[in-house]
Write an enzyme that holds these catalytic residues in place. Sequence first.
Site: not given
Ligand code: 13P
Length: 282
Positions: A48, A79-80, A101, A133, A182, A212-213, A236
């Site tokens: 990110s 990312d983002h 994003d 997104e 997330h 947000g897995g 995370t």
């Molecule tokens: P998590 O932190 O919930 O795994 O999400 C990560 C994410 O989507 C990064 O783009």
Amino acid sequence: MKSLREVLDWAEEKKVAIGHFNVSDSLGFKAVVETAKDLDVPVIVGVSEKERDFIGLEEVVALVKTARENNLNVFINADHTYSLERAMAAIDAGVDSIVVDGADKTFAENIALTKEVVSYARSKNTEIIVEGEIGFIGKSSKVIENLPDGVSLETQTNPEDAREFVKETGIDLLAPSVGNVHGIVKTGNPKLNIERIGEIHKAVGIPLVLHGGSGIADEDFRKAIKAGIRLIHINTEIRVAYKEGIEEGLKSSEIAPYQFLAKGVEEMKKVIRERLKLFNGL
Ligand code: 13P
């Protein structure tokens, strides 16, 4: 070596999802790449804006290129990305893909920003994959008490909006809001809206990405992959594993970083391994 576009086609054919793991430093990179190599599956390293400021954009692009020269299907995703300037810098540095994003902007502003990035990316290299997104899912990859403010059933992506967004922007991948958030929610992450994933997939006809897995149940992942998710982001869970591992390592009397940090890598690898096995049906 395959291009990311080819790997996405392969994932569609096999009905699997490619694992995407965020890293902040070379230890995270090592954990992701060594695990993917061990399992012989493609993988995406995600950075990110703040993560790439820390590890260094050119540095992480170079690490991934070197891994690829060693016959690994590893890709680097910016990312983002919240502005055109940051997107251009990442594209110029040689990323394989970029996530625009604009999820907390208005629909029109989100389309406008995403379109500009698609146009810049195409002008540089048609192999670059651009992801857009829609639907806010929170912003922080951390352990949180409750659902992030502004996330509710109403903020989940509507298939008609998704269709229009994809048509207007010309993106390659879409990340919707379908019950995913997330971070790890202490009281439990919401269940995924599998029906909505299927409807969005049908409406847009391009691969879907699940952000947000962390904190999502295995069974939900399986169903989501069946419904059209081809790429899954985890952050995370590996952040927590890394920190706990290092804390453990620091308890020893070792002073060599490769010894007291090794436990952090080991713990990250455990998480990445389980997720990659699940996403790839292994
Ligand atoms: P998590 O932190 O919930 O795994 O999400 C990560 C994410 O989507 C990064 O783009």
